[in-house]
Design an enzyme around this catalytic site. Sequence first.
Site, PDB file in Angstrom:
ATOM      1  N   THR A 218      25.868 -21.627 -33.368  1.00  0.00           N
ATOM      2  CA  THR A 218      24.888 -22.306 -34.221  1.00  0.00           C
ATOM      3  C   THR A 218      23.508 -21.662 -34.107  1.00  0.00           C
ATOM      4  O   THR A 218      22.680 -21.825 -35.005  1.00  0.00           O
ATOM      5  CB  THR A 218      24.753 -23.798 -33.844  1.00  0.00           C
ATOM      6  OG1 THR A 218      24.508 -23.866 -32.438  1.00  0.00           O
ATOM      7  CG2 THR A 218      25.996 -24.576 -34.183  1.00  0.00           C
TER       8      THR A 218
ATOM      9  N   SER B 209      26.166 -15.132 -19.419  1.00  0.00           N
ATOM     10  CA  SER B 209      24.964 -14.389 -19.814  1.00  0.00           C
ATOM     11  C   SER B 209      24.290 -13.647 -18.673  1.00  0.00           C
ATOM     12  O   SER B 209      23.074 -13.771 -18.464  1.00  0.00           O
ATOM     13  CB  SER B 209      23.947 -15.313 -20.496  1.00  0.00           C
ATOM     14  OG  SER B 209      24.474 -15.754 -21.698  1.00  0.00           O
ATOM     15  N   SER B 210      25.072 -12.870 -17.968  1.00  0.00           N
ATOM     16  CA  SER B 210      24.469 -12.047 -16.909  1.00  0.00           C
ATOM     17  C   SER B 210      23.485 -11.042 -17.511  1.00  0.00           C
ATOM     18  O   SER B 210      22.488 -10.701 -16.881  1.00  0.00           O
ATOM     19  CB  SER B 210      25.547 -11.327 -16.106  1.00  0.00           C
ATOM     20  OG  SER B 210      26.359 -10.547 -16.970  1.00  0.00           O
ATOM     21  N   SER B 211      23.740 -10.607 -18.747  1.00  0.00           N
ATOM     22  CA  SER B 211      22.816  -9.620 -19.327  1.00  0.00           C
ATOM     23  C   SER B 211      21.471 -10.257 -19.661  1.00  0.00           C
ATOM     24  O   SER B 211      20.423  -9.669 -19.397  1.00  0.00           O
ATOM     25  CB  SER B 211      23.436  -8.921 -20.539  1.00  0.00           C
ATOM     26  OG  SER B 211      23.738  -9.847 -21.544  1.00  0.00           O
TER      27      SER B 211
ATOM     28  N   GLU C 190      19.423  -6.811 -27.271  1.00  0.00           N
ATOM     29  CA  GLU C 190      20.821  -6.951 -27.711  1.00  0.00           C
ATOM     30  C   GLU C 190      20.961  -6.532 -29.178  1.00  0.00           C
ATOM     31  O   GLU C 190      21.848  -5.766 -29.525  1.00  0.00           O
ATOM     32  CB  GLU C 190      21.289  -8.408 -27.574  1.00  0.00           C
ATOM     33  CG  GLU C 190      21.050  -9.047 -26.221  1.00  0.00           C
ATOM     34  CD  GLU C 190      22.050  -8.616 -25.160  1.00  0.00           C
ATOM     35  OE1 GLU C 190      23.087  -8.042 -25.514  1.00  0.00           O
ATOM     36  OE2 GLU C 190      21.768  -8.850 -23.960  1.00  0.00           O
TER      37      GLU C 190
ATOM     38  N   ASP D  84      20.914 -17.306 -25.257  1.00  0.00           N
ATOM     39  CA  ASP D  84      21.091 -16.909 -23.862  1.00  0.00           C
ATOM     40  C   ASP D  84      19.750 -16.745 -23.146  1.00  0.00           C
ATOM     41  O   ASP D  84      19.527 -17.304 -22.069  1.00  0.00           O
ATOM     42  CB  ASP D  84      21.894 -15.598 -23.779  1.00  0.00           C
ATOM     43  CG  ASP D  84      23.204 -15.691 -24.550  1.00  0.00           C
ATOM     44  OD1 ASP D  84      23.593 -16.811 -24.921  1.00  0.00           O
ATOM     45  OD2 ASP D  84      23.831 -14.646 -24.803  1.00  0.00           O
TER      46      ASP D  84
ATOM     47  N   TYR E 223      31.964 -10.538 -33.351  1.00  0.00           N
ATOM     48  CA  TYR E 223      30.784 -11.415 -33.330  1.00  0.00           C
ATOM     49  C   TYR E 223      29.927 -11.151 -34.567  1.00  0.00           C
ATOM     50  O   TYR E 223      29.541 -12.074 -35.297  1.00  0.00           O
ATOM     51  CB  TYR E 223      29.978 -11.166 -32.041  1.00  0.00           C
ATOM     52  CG  TYR E 223      28.806 -12.101 -31.871  1.00  0.00           C
ATOM     53  CD1 TYR E 223      28.896 -13.213 -31.037  1.00  0.00           C
ATOM     54  CD2 TYR E 223      27.611 -11.901 -32.549  1.00  0.00           C
ATOM     55  CE1 TYR E 223      27.824 -14.085 -30.889  1.00  0.00           C
ATOM     56  CE2 TYR E 223      26.541 -12.765 -32.419  1.00  0.00           C
ATOM     57  CZ  TYR E 223      26.651 -13.851 -31.572  1.00  0.00           C
ATOM     58  OH  TYR E 223      25.584 -14.709 -31.431  1.00  0.00           O
TER      59      TYR E 223
END
Length: 384
Positions: free
Chosen positions: A33, A123-125, A157, A169, A219
Amino acid sequence: MNEIIEKFAAHFGKAPLAVGKAPGRLEILGNHTDYNEGFVLSAAVSQNTEFAILPVEGNRCRLLDLKRDNKVEFSLDDIENPVPGSWANYIKGVISRLAKRGIAVSAFDGAVMSTVPISAGMSSSAALEISFCYALKDAFGIDLPPTEWARVGQEVENEYLGLKSGLLDQFSSIFGREHELILSDFRSNEVMRTVKMPSDYLLIVANSMIKHNLVDSEYNNRRRDCEAAAAKIAASEPSVKTLRDVSTAMLEQYRELMTPREYRRACHVVGENERVFQAVEYLDHGRINEFGQLLFESHRSSIENFENSCPELDYLIELAQSIPGCAGARLSGGGFGGISIHLVEKSNADDYCRRLSTGFKIRTGLEPEIIRCTIGAGATSRKL
Ligand code: GLA
């Protein structure tokens, strides 16, 4: 933060100037969303990434990942070229997006230490990007509003790495609140309010251990379908800018304008937005089982409408419905593999994790990574 300071000094021979700290996040409800300017219920977790930094002379930056004992070096003259698969891309990407804003970063030594599981859907990035942003903020006195820092991470990203993700994130990593969920509006990019987690329940993450190669392109395809659906409705309803403005009734009214696939993608997003508000109401009134049913419904919609689940995730959710003690479960984050979240009674948690793990292993042959999550605070930084 003391451990990273000591280890930094032991390796580089000098203490760092600043340390940034940013948590991983969990998407509780509101799947896909965010880039439709909709609503998400999310939380920061207590697993964090820390980034310690010391400005140095010259133009070379040295990076050290303390956990994996991995070293990377790069020149500030060469930040525009991401190296496929390198974790330094998240660092170089931040420097590059700050440069775009006219903010120059000079050379530095940096060390990273993280407890956020990598590639697990927590969401480690984003945690790495934001911990670095917050270290830079203090080390170089860069004054940007928190939402702008989140955008810097998102641009890494979107523009630097080519994943057209939303703001969720980085936003959750910055604005998360200890012990509470946050309800966020991704049109105004604000936290609308916090929501109490039921005290006798725990969030358990179960990783399906599946990571598809095509995640990024899938995605981006989903995002394109959502935008196409919104544009077709907007042609007749000028007040519609994104799927955030579309109700279930309106979606039905204009169903014929869309391809069946666009319609189903839109159904997921519109349904998720509605479920988010319903969820807040249930949580406010302690109606945990009804809240849990919304998590199951969200997962069903991922299977039927958004097609971002996979058999392994579906099996984890099937198990969740048969093992006692779980109020609800769903895939969480982008999907196409990755993690599921399970809302489990604390008193049943040990037994639940054991049975979930055994059941999954028997069916798939895979050992699922299972993590009991506590909800942590948002990003912080400290100048030494
Ligand atoms: C990923 C993206 C987020 C969000 C979720 C799905 O985590 O990075 O921006 O779109 O998927 O809700």
